[in-house]
Scaffold this motif. Structure first.
Motif, PDB file in Angstrom:
ATOM      1  N   TYR A  99       0.835  -1.182   0.004  1.00  0.00           N
ATOM      2  CA  TYR A  99      -0.229  -0.032   0.062  1.00  0.00           C
ATOM      3  C   TYR A  99       0.872   1.407   0.012  1.00  0.00           C
ATOM      4  O   TYR A  99       1.857   1.459   0.739  1.00  0.00           O
ATOM      5  N   ASN A 100       0.681   2.196  -0.998  1.00  0.00           N
ATOM      6  CA  ASN A 100       1.333   3.500  -1.147  1.00  0.00           C
ATOM      7  C   ASN A 100       0.693   4.548  -0.010  1.00  0.00           C
ATOM      8  O   ASN A 100      -0.680   4.785  -0.427  1.00  0.00           O
ATOM      9  N   LYS A 101       1.039   5.203   0.556  1.00  0.00           N
ATOM     10  CA  LYS A 101       0.518   6.362   1.636  1.00  0.00           C
ATOM     11  C   LYS A 101      -0.179   7.067   0.772  1.00  0.00           C
ATOM     12  O   LYS A 101       0.228   7.782  -0.132  1.00  0.00           O
ATOM     13  N   ARG A 102      -1.539   7.259   0.798  1.00  0.00           N
ATOM     14  CA  ARG A 102      -2.493   8.212   0.276  1.00  0.00           C
ATOM     15  C   ARG A 102      -2.225   9.602   0.598  1.00  0.00           C
ATOM     16  O   ARG A 102      -2.080  10.669  -0.257  1.00  0.00           O
ATOM     17  N   HIS A 103      -2.318   9.984   1.873  1.00  0.00           N
ATOM     18  CA  HIS A 103      -2.045  11.369   2.400  1.00  0.00           C
ATOM     19  C   HIS A 103      -0.860  11.638   2.732  1.00  0.00           C
ATOM     20  O   HIS A 103      -0.199  11.233   3.911  1.00  0.00           O
TER      21      HIS A 103
ATOM     22  N   LEU B 195      -4.393   8.910   9.279  1.00  0.00           N
ATOM     23  CA  LEU B 195      -5.009   8.666  10.307  1.00  0.00           C
ATOM     24  C   LEU B 195      -6.080   9.816  10.550  1.00  0.00           C
ATOM     25  O   LEU B 195      -7.260   9.766  11.143  1.00  0.00           O
ATOM     26  N   ARG B 196      -5.805  11.022  10.020  1.00  0.00           N
ATOM     27  CA  ARG B 196      -6.625  12.305  10.239  1.00  0.00           C
ATOM     28  C   ARG B 196      -7.672  12.319   9.303  1.00  0.00           C
ATOM     29  O   ARG B 196      -8.607  13.397   9.238  1.00  0.00           O
ATOM     30  N   PHE B 197      -7.856  11.257   8.467  1.00  0.00           N
ATOM     31  CA  PHE B 197      -8.868  11.378   7.306  1.00  0.00           C
ATOM     32  C   PHE B 197      -9.599  10.365   7.347  1.00  0.00           C
ATOM     33  O   PHE B 197      -9.566   9.323   6.495  1.00  0.00           O
TER      34      PHE B 197
ATOM     35  N   LEU C  56      -6.964   7.391  17.129  1.00  0.00           N
ATOM     36  CA  LEU C  56      -7.011   5.877  17.197  1.00  0.00           C
ATOM     37  C   LEU C  56      -8.107   5.233  17.566  1.00  0.00           C
ATOM     38  O   LEU C  56      -8.804   4.371  17.171  1.00  0.00           O
ATOM     39  N   ARG C  57      -8.508   5.850  18.615  1.00  0.00           N
ATOM     40  CA  ARG C  57      -9.854   5.562  19.478  1.00  0.00           C
ATOM     41  C   ARG C  57     -11.064   5.721  18.573  1.00  0.00           C
ATOM     42  O   ARG C  57     -12.021   4.808  18.200  1.00  0.00           O
ATOM     43  N   ALA C  58     -11.088   6.974  17.820  1.00  0.00           N
ATOM     44  CA  ALA C  58     -12.206   7.207  17.057  1.00  0.00           C
ATOM     45  C   ALA C  58     -12.192   6.374  15.801  1.00  0.00           C
ATOM     46  O   ALA C  58     -13.409   6.053  15.485  1.00  0.00           O
ATOM     47  N   ARG C  59     -11.036   6.072  15.203  1.00  0.00           N
ATOM     48  CA  ARG C  59     -11.371   5.196  14.327  1.00  0.00           C
ATOM     49  C   ARG C  59     -11.930   3.790  14.624  1.00  0.00           C
ATOM     50  O   ARG C  59     -12.555   3.335  13.556  1.00  0.00           O
ATOM     51  N   ALA C  60     -11.427   3.522  15.636  1.00  0.00           N
ATOM     52  CA  ALA C  60     -12.082   2.127  15.930  1.00  0.00           C
ATOM     53  C   ALA C  60     -13.663   2.153  16.432  1.00  0.00           C
ATOM     54  O   ALA C  60     -14.146   1.188  15.693  1.00  0.00           O
ATOM     55  N   ILE C  61     -14.009   3.114  16.859  1.00  0.00           N
ATOM     56  CA  ILE C  61     -15.500   3.243  17.314  1.00  0.00           C
ATOM     57  C   ILE C  61     -16.359   3.673  15.838  1.00  0.00           C
ATOM     58  O   ILE C  61     -17.253   2.770  16.056  1.00  0.00           O
TER      59      ILE C  61
ATOM     60  N   CYS D 107      -8.602  -1.499  16.099  1.00  0.00           N
ATOM     61  CA  CYS D 107      -7.586  -0.394  15.465  1.00  0.00           C
ATOM     62  C   CYS D 107      -6.310  -0.364  16.110  1.00  0.00           C
ATOM     63  O   CYS D 107      -6.329  -0.299  17.510  1.00  0.00           O
ATOM     64  N   ILE D 108      -5.212  -0.634  15.567  1.00  0.00           N
ATOM     65  CA  ILE D 108      -4.023  -0.845  15.961  1.00  0.00           C
ATOM     66  C   ILE D 108      -3.085   0.281  15.261  1.00  0.00           C
ATOM     67  O   ILE D 108      -2.899   0.323  14.233  1.00  0.00           O
ATOM     68  N   GLY D 109      -2.409   1.002  16.236  1.00  0.00           N
ATOM     69  CA  GLY D 109      -1.263   1.971  15.861  1.00  0.00           C
ATOM     70  C   GLY D 109      -0.018   1.770  16.472  1.00  0.00           C
ATOM     71  O   GLY D 109       0.223   1.465  17.470  1.00  0.00           O
TER      72      GLY D 109
END
Length: 258
Positions: A109-113, A148-150, A181-186, A192-194
């Motif tokens: 996977y190539n970083k999108r942002h 993570l911000r998007f 990270l918590r928001a992406r999981a919920i 969600c693992i960082g």
């Protein structure tokens, strides 16, 4: 072979600036001590160089050597190995994440942002496609740092089970890392693992770790703020039970990225 659970190792390590060979040696020693029951080993973003904006300084063959190294480690440990590196393809440079399986299968996977604040967009080409890996019966979506911000990019439209973020996330903005990270999981009803690095890089940026794992309800499963390997166990039962009881994903808005 499908499994009802996965044991995941989060390798929180300092990195030697722009030195792939030395980083591989250091990380290999850490991986030697990882539990033999481990299914996935996750390394930080740009784990062979640190977050360098000088890809021209990195020999083209370094990526090939690292990929070969990842295949060897994965086979020896009988665990998938995940992390991003500097990758050169003709005239373009990428911040490329590899997901390497013990069988020798490689996905990337190539970083999108790309991180404009550091000028990453000027020296690395942004990726265009999201990756979903099916491994041992789990659907996994690996992403990189600034992604993570998007939330739209990570939106769970494919019923994945696990989000993985590898990062070089600095101390001055670590509250955002913890919160998102918590928001992406919920919001995605997924684990969600960082995995972040620690230490101070050549540009004097400090990295505090805070590698962590959350379940689909946002419960913290693992956390560390020092140089070490930590573990998280994820289960299909948790995903299935939570989604069958709380059908939030079925109520999501429908739209497409242009």
């Amino acid at each position: 072979m499908k499994s009802s659970k996965l044991e995941i190792a989060l390798v929180q390590t300092s990195l030697v600036w722009e030195n792939p060979k030395e980083n591989r040696q250091i990380i290999a020693e850490k991986i030697k001590e990882i539990k033999p029951s481990t299914d996935i080993i996750i390394l930080p973003e740009m784990f062979t160089t640190g977050f360098t904006m000088s890809p021209k300084k990195i020999d083209f063959n370094a990526a090939l050597e690292t990929l070969k190294w990842m295949k060897t480690i994965s086979k020896e440990k009988n665990a998938a190995l995940v992390g991003s590196i500097v990758y050169k393809e003709e005239t373009k440079n990428y911040n490329r994440l590899y997901f390497v399986e013990p069988s020798g299968k490689v996905s990337f996977y190539n970083k999108r942002h790309t991180f404009t604040l550091a000028g990453e967009d000027k020296v690395y080409t942004a990726g265009k496609e999201k990756l979903i890996v099916e491994y041992k019966g789990f659907k996994i979506c690996p992403l990189i740092c600034y992604d993570l911000r998007f939330p739209v990019w990570s939106r769970n439209t494919t019923n994945y089970d696990v989000l993985i973020y590898v990062a070089n996330w600095p101390k001055k903005r670590i509250l955002a890392w913890d919160s998102l990270l918590r928001a992406r999981a919920i919001e995605n009803m997924a684990y969600c693992i960082g995995v972040n690095r620690v230490g101070i890089d050549a540009l004097a940026y400090e990295y505090p770790g805070h590698s962590s794992a959350y379940d689909s309800l946002g419960t913290l499963l693992s956390f560390s703020d020092k140089e070490e390997v930590i573990y998280a166990t994820i289960t299909k039962e948790h995903i299935n039970t939570t989604r069958n009881k709380l059908k939030f994903l079925e109520d999501k808005d429908l739209f497409n990225l242009l």
